[in-house]
Design a protein around this motif. Structure first.
Motif, PDB file in Angstrom:
ATOM      1  N   GLY A   1      47.177  27.918  55.823  1.00  0.00           N
ATOM      2  CA  GLY A   1      45.987  27.911  54.980  1.00  0.00           C
ATOM      3  C   GLY A   1      44.712  27.987  55.789  1.00  0.00           C
ATOM      4  O   GLY A   1      43.765  28.702  55.422  1.00  0.00           O
ATOM      5  N   ILE A   2      44.674  27.245  56.897  1.00  0.00           N
ATOM      6  CA  ILE A   2      43.491  27.277  57.767  1.00  0.00           C
ATOM      7  C   ILE A   2      43.317  28.658  58.390  1.00  0.00           C
ATOM      8  O   ILE A   2      42.206  29.199  58.461  1.00  0.00           O
TER       9      ILE A   2
ATOM     10  N   ARG B   1      44.323  31.487  57.158  1.00  0.00           N
ATOM     11  CA  ARG B   1      43.875  32.443  56.130  1.00  0.00           C
ATOM     12  C   ARG B   1      42.365  32.393  55.937  1.00  0.00           C
ATOM     13  O   ARG B   1      41.750  33.371  55.503  1.00  0.00           O
ATOM     14  N   ASP B   2      41.778  31.237  56.258  1.00  0.00           N
ATOM     15  CA  ASP B   2      40.323  31.110  56.166  1.00  0.00           C
ATOM     16  C   ASP B   2      39.626  31.662  57.403  1.00  0.00           C
ATOM     17  O   ASP B   2      38.406  31.520  57.552  1.00  0.00           O
ATOM     18  N   GLY B   3      40.394  32.251  58.318  1.00  0.00           N
ATOM     19  CA  GLY B   3      39.810  32.882  59.494  1.00  0.00           C
ATOM     20  C   GLY B   3      39.678  31.988  60.697  1.00  0.00           C
ATOM     21  O   GLY B   3      39.008  32.358  61.679  1.00  0.00           O
ATOM     22  N   LEU B   4      40.282  30.805  60.656  1.00  0.00           N
ATOM     23  CA  LEU B   4      40.202  29.864  61.771  1.00  0.00           C
ATOM     24  C   LEU B   4      41.530  29.849  62.511  1.00  0.00           C
ATOM     25  O   LEU B   4      42.509  29.245  62.069  1.00  0.00           O
TER      26      LEU B   4
ATOM     27  N   TYR C   1      40.463  25.298  65.275  1.00  0.00           N
ATOM     28  CA  TYR C   1      40.619  24.170  64.363  1.00  0.00           C
ATOM     29  C   TYR C   1      41.729  23.276  64.921  1.00  0.00           C
ATOM     30  O   TYR C   1      42.620  23.745  65.643  1.00  0.00           O
TER      31      TYR C   1
END
Length: 234
Positions: free
Chosen positions: A25-26, A28-31, A126
């Motif tokens: 999920g992280i 997918r947010d570009g991190l 992250y």
């Protein structure tokens, strides 16, 4: 010290084994990449607290990753080899007993995790840290994950690396000081360990003098023995 909001799920919501859902999920947010952080050795009477940071390769995640406490020593040893060979980056750091005494075990654990993250050969975008607290001074955003070693494969991998590395350090200590039995209890408060402390006294810079049974109301901290493991001196 920064703390996360409560992230504790109901027990029945915990997966049977950790997975890569949080990391995916992280990402997918570009991190990306995402590092997992965990420590080993908060409870023992002796030795350092050791932390690990692991950046898993999403295409080469070792099978069987789990909370290190739910694995046998043999399983941990096998998995740690896979983690080192298949991961994008792995880093290990420790905080010695003297530094634990100068602050406290929570601060020392968070500092060890910060050092481990800083030691990675890649810069994570992250981090996911096991527990309720975010280590201060991190170079990237971080989420604290309660029971993270049972939810996140990255944190589970870090828990395995930290546990195995700390156990190896204490086994080595046991070779230098066989009368304390560190090779068997790795510093925890077993009956054998307590009996050895009674017989030989605590070891300078190895035993945590701020922990019971060394710290007493009458005289503060007990006088340590004049013996030390040199690799725990810093």
């Amino acid at each position: 010290m920064a703390s996360s909001q409560s992230d504790s799920p109901p027990l029945f919501d915990l997966p049977v084994r950790p997975d890569f859902t949080l990391e995916a999920g992280i990402m997918r947010d570009g991190l990306a990449p995402v590092a997992g952080l965990d420590e080993a050795g908060r409870g023992p009477l002796a030795g350092p607290v050791v932390a690990a940071a692991v950046v898993l390769d999403p295409d080469r995640i070792p099978n069987g990753l789990d909370d290190s406490k739910r694995l046998t020593a043999e399983a941990r040893e096998a998995l740690v080899q896979e983690i080192f060979s298949a991961s994008i980056a792995v880093s290990v750091a420790s905080v010695c007993a003297s530094s634990i005494d100068e602050s406290n075990i929570l601060r020392a654990s968070l500092e060890a995790m910060r050092r481990a993250l800083d030691g990675l050969c890649v810069q994570p975008a992250y981090a996911l840290a096991d527990g309720r607290d975010i280590p201060p001074g991190l170079p990237c955003p971080c989420r604290a994950v309660v029971k993270g070693d049972q939810r996140s494969q990255s944190i589970a991998a870090a828990s395995i690396v930290a546990k195995v590395m700390r156990d190896r350090m204490m086994v080595r200590t046991g070779m230098l000081m066989p009368h304390y039995g560190f090779h068997s209890h790795v510093g925890y408060a077993t009956e054998r360990h307590r009996e050895a402390i009674t017989a030989y006294g605590p070891v300078t810079r190895l035993h945590r003098m701020s922990f019971s049974p060394f710290k007493t109301p009458e005289d503060g901290i007990a006088a340590p023995a004049e013996e030390a493991a040199e690799f725990f001196a810093t």
